[in-house]
Design a protein around this motif. Structure first.
Motif, PDB file in Angstrom:
ATOM      1  N   PHE A 102      13.475 -34.296  45.110  1.00  0.00           N
ATOM      2  CA  PHE A 102      12.931 -33.402  46.001  1.00  0.00           C
ATOM      3  C   PHE A 102      13.669 -31.932  45.460  1.00  0.00           C
ATOM      4  N   VAL A 103      13.129 -30.958  45.460  1.00  0.00           N
ATOM      5  CA  VAL A 103      13.696 -29.569  44.999  1.00  0.00           C
ATOM      6  C   VAL A 103      13.590 -28.587  46.180  1.00  0.00           C
ATOM      7  N   PHE A 104      14.821 -28.482  46.550  1.00  0.00           N
ATOM      8  CA  PHE A 104      14.774 -27.581  47.765  1.00  0.00           C
ATOM      9  C   PHE A 104      15.685 -26.210  47.253  1.00  0.00           C
ATOM     10  N   LEU A 105      15.216 -24.982  47.844  1.00  0.00           N
ATOM     11  CA  LEU A 105      16.140 -23.923  47.291  1.00  0.00           C
ATOM     12  C   LEU A 105      16.978 -23.412  48.345  1.00  0.00           C
ATOM     13  N   GLY A 106      18.098 -23.028  47.868  1.00  0.00           N
ATOM     14  CA  GLY A 106      19.255 -22.644  48.842  1.00  0.00           C
ATOM     15  C   GLY A 106      18.832 -21.482  49.832  1.00  0.00           C
ATOM     16  N   ASP A 107      18.089 -20.656  49.386  1.00  0.00           N
ATOM     17  CA  ASP A 107      17.726 -19.329  50.076  1.00  0.00           C
ATOM     18  C   ASP A 107      16.263 -19.501  50.825  1.00  0.00           C
ATOM     19  N   MET A 108      15.988 -20.573  51.099  1.00  0.00           N
ATOM     20  CA  MET A 108      14.798 -20.935  51.872  1.00  0.00           C
ATOM     21  C   MET A 108      15.324 -21.783  53.214  1.00  0.00           C
ATOM     22  N   PRO A 109      15.465 -20.859  54.244  1.00  0.00           N
ATOM     23  CA  PRO A 109      15.972 -21.585  55.602  1.00  0.00           C
ATOM     24  C   PRO A 109      14.981 -22.196  56.396  1.00  0.00           C
ATOM     25  N   ARG A 110      13.653 -21.965  56.451  1.00  0.00           N
ATOM     26  CA  ARG A 110      12.687 -22.190  57.292  1.00  0.00           C
ATOM     27  C   ARG A 110      11.899 -23.529  56.923  1.00  0.00           C
ATOM     28  N   VAL A 111      12.331 -24.041  56.013  1.00  0.00           N
ATOM     29  CA  VAL A 111      11.354 -25.398  55.403  1.00  0.00           C
ATOM     30  C   VAL A 111      11.271 -26.391  56.471  1.00  0.00           C
ATOM     31  N   PRO A 112      10.080 -26.857  56.928  1.00  0.00           N
ATOM     32  CA  PRO A 112       9.796 -27.683  57.822  1.00  0.00           C
ATOM     33  C   PRO A 112      10.660 -29.049  57.757  1.00  0.00           C
ATOM     34  N   PRO A 113      11.358 -29.856  58.708  1.00  0.00           N
ATOM     35  CA  PRO A 113      12.180 -30.977  58.208  1.00  0.00           C
ATOM     36  C   PRO A 113      11.114 -31.978  58.004  1.00  0.00           C
ATOM     37  N   GLU A 114       9.961 -32.021  58.463  1.00  0.00           N
ATOM     38  CA  GLU A 114       9.178 -33.427  58.466  1.00  0.00           C
ATOM     39  C   GLU A 114       8.416 -33.077  56.913  1.00  0.00           C
ATOM     40  N   LEU A 115       8.449 -32.046  56.394  1.00  0.00           N
ATOM     41  CA  LEU A 115       7.333 -31.781  55.257  1.00  0.00           C
ATOM     42  C   LEU A 115       7.911 -32.798  53.966  1.00  0.00           C
ATOM     43  N   ALA A 116       9.188 -33.050  53.826  1.00  0.00           N
ATOM     44  CA  ALA A 116       9.412 -34.090  52.708  1.00  0.00           C
ATOM     45  C   ALA A 116       8.892 -35.039  52.871  1.00  0.00           C
ATOM     46  N   GLY A 117       9.204 -35.833  53.856  1.00  0.00           N
ATOM     47  CA  GLY A 117       8.416 -37.221  54.527  1.00  0.00           C
ATOM     48  C   GLY A 117       7.016 -37.206  54.120  1.00  0.00           C
ATOM     49  N   GLN A 118       6.132 -36.180  54.350  1.00  0.00           N
ATOM     50  CA  GLN A 118       4.729 -36.067  54.032  1.00  0.00           C
ATOM     51  C   GLN A 118       4.465 -36.054  52.624  1.00  0.00           C
ATOM     52  N   LEU A 119       5.352 -35.506  51.678  1.00  0.00           N
ATOM     53  CA  LEU A 119       5.145 -35.189  50.256  1.00  0.00           C
ATOM     54  C   LEU A 119       5.311 -36.895  49.722  1.00  0.00           C
ATOM     55  N   ALA A 120       6.455 -37.364  50.138  1.00  0.00           N
ATOM     56  CA  ALA A 120       6.918 -38.655  49.758  1.00  0.00           C
ATOM     57  C   ALA A 120       5.717 -39.845  50.132  1.00  0.00           C
ATOM     58  N   GLY A 121       5.025 -39.331  51.219  1.00  0.00           N
ATOM     59  CA  GLY A 121       4.008 -40.455  51.547  1.00  0.00           C
ATOM     60  C   GLY A 121       2.659 -40.328  50.947  1.00  0.00           C
ATOM     61  N   THR A 122       2.411 -38.935  49.975  1.00  0.00           N
ATOM     62  CA  THR A 122       1.322 -38.665  49.317  1.00  0.00           C
ATOM     63  C   THR A 122       1.385 -38.849  47.649  1.00  0.00           C
ATOM     64  N   ILE A 123       2.702 -38.908  47.190  1.00  0.00           N
ATOM     65  CA  ILE A 123       2.914 -38.730  45.828  1.00  0.00           C
ATOM     66  C   ILE A 123       2.463 -39.942  45.098  1.00  0.00           C
ATOM     67  N   GLY A 124       2.578 -41.264  45.652  1.00  0.00           N
ATOM     68  CA  GLY A 124       1.830 -42.265  44.792  1.00  0.00           C
ATOM     69  C   GLY A 124       2.603 -42.260  43.345  1.00  0.00           C
ATOM     70  N   SER A 125       1.440 -42.382  42.476  1.00  0.00           N
ATOM     71  CA  SER A 125       2.117 -42.598  41.154  1.00  0.00           C
ATOM     72  C   SER A 125       1.743 -41.072  40.220  1.00  0.00           C
ATOM     73  N   ALA A 126       1.625 -39.943  41.054  1.00  0.00           N
ATOM     74  CA  ALA A 126       1.311 -38.565  40.668  1.00  0.00           C
ATOM     75  C   ALA A 126       2.593 -38.128  39.994  1.00  0.00           C
ATOM     76  N   ASP A 175      15.783 -12.829  50.051  1.00  0.00           N
ATOM     77  CA  ASP A 175      16.008 -12.086  48.644  1.00  0.00           C
ATOM     78  C   ASP A 175      17.111 -11.001  49.108  1.00  0.00           C
ATOM     79  N   ARG A 176      16.669 -10.337  50.353  1.00  0.00           N
ATOM     80  CA  ARG A 176      17.537  -9.046  50.534  1.00  0.00           C
ATOM     81  C   ARG A 176      17.851  -9.342  52.066  1.00  0.00           C
ATOM     82  N   PRO A 177      19.083  -8.295  52.532  1.00  0.00           N
ATOM     83  CA  PRO A 177      19.501  -8.607  53.529  1.00  0.00           C
ATOM     84  C   PRO A 177      18.430  -8.655  54.808  1.00  0.00           C
ATOM     85  N   SER A 178      17.374  -7.427  54.585  1.00  0.00           N
ATOM     86  CA  SER A 178      16.211  -7.255  55.576  1.00  0.00           C
ATOM     87  C   SER A 178      15.542  -8.546  55.892  1.00  0.00           C
ATOM     88  N   ASP A 179      15.553  -9.446  55.005  1.00  0.00           N
ATOM     89  CA  ASP A 179      14.786 -10.776  55.142  1.00  0.00           C
ATOM     90  C   ASP A 179      15.524 -11.571  56.043  1.00  0.00           C
TER      91      ASP A 179
END
Length: 184
Positions: free
Chosen positions: A93-117, A176-180
């Motif tokens: 899994f590749v997460f980015l250090g500046d992405m603070p709002r990634v839903p915690p359940e999303l990675a599990g869903q990706l793992a459940g769908t990848i199969g042999s892709a 990316d910027r302080p305003s973000d």
């Protein structure tokens, strides 16, 4: 399947004007939010790939959190170092250090769908987001990346990439910027 989570956090943050990963968000460093999302993934190891001196915090329990400090700050070098640190995994899994709002359940869903892709990734209205789950089949191509490019170029146009529609702007939101930080 055995997966590892990589949190890429070695950039210079030039648009931010300094060390954005230590910038406070809800009382803790921005980077900690990405680490927390990575720990929610179905992994037994989280590797934070960062530059020397970045505080990654103490994370007792499982999955364990390790730091890999690099002098290089290019996206490709950061990604390659993370993959090389756990090359025996079935995927990363590749997460980015500046992405603070990634839903915690999303990675599990990706793992459940990848199969042999080749990979699995979330999309919102057809636009890819993060995190991305790369299968082991992608690792050799990752090793050949150069400069400030990530895996995006490798994934575009492939028909063996699972795209999971996710109706949340959090998969695209990065700081990316302080305003973000105010928008977070």
């Amino acid at each position: 399947m055995r997966y590892v989570a990589l949190v890429l956090a070695a950039g210079l943050a030039t648009r931010f004007g300094g060390d954005k990963l230590s910038a406070p968000l809800e009382g803790e460093p921005l980077l900690f939010h990405a680490i927390r999302a990575a720990r929610a993934a179905p992994v037994d190891r989280v590797i934070v790939v960062t530059r020397p001196g970045v505080e990654t915090g103490e994370w007792p329990g499982s999955p364990r959190v390790e730091t890999l400090a690099l002098e290089s700050r290019s996206l490709s070098e950061t990604l390659k170092a993370g993959i090389a640190a756990e090359a025996s995994a079935d995927g990363a899994f590749v997460f980015l250090g500046d992405m603070p709002r990634v839903p915690p359940e999303l990675a599990g869903q990706l793992a459940g769908t990848i199969g042999s892709a080749y990979a699995a990734l979330p999309c919102r209205h057809g636009t890819p987001g993060h995190p991305v789950l790369l299968s082991r089949a992608a690792f050799p191509a990752i090793a050949r990346l150069a400069g400030d490019e990530g895996a995006g170029r490798l994934l575009r146009g492939r028909d063996d990439v699972v795209r999971v529609e996710w109706d949340s702007p959090a998969i695209h939101f990065d700081v990316d910027r302080p305003s973000d930080l105010a928008r977070a």
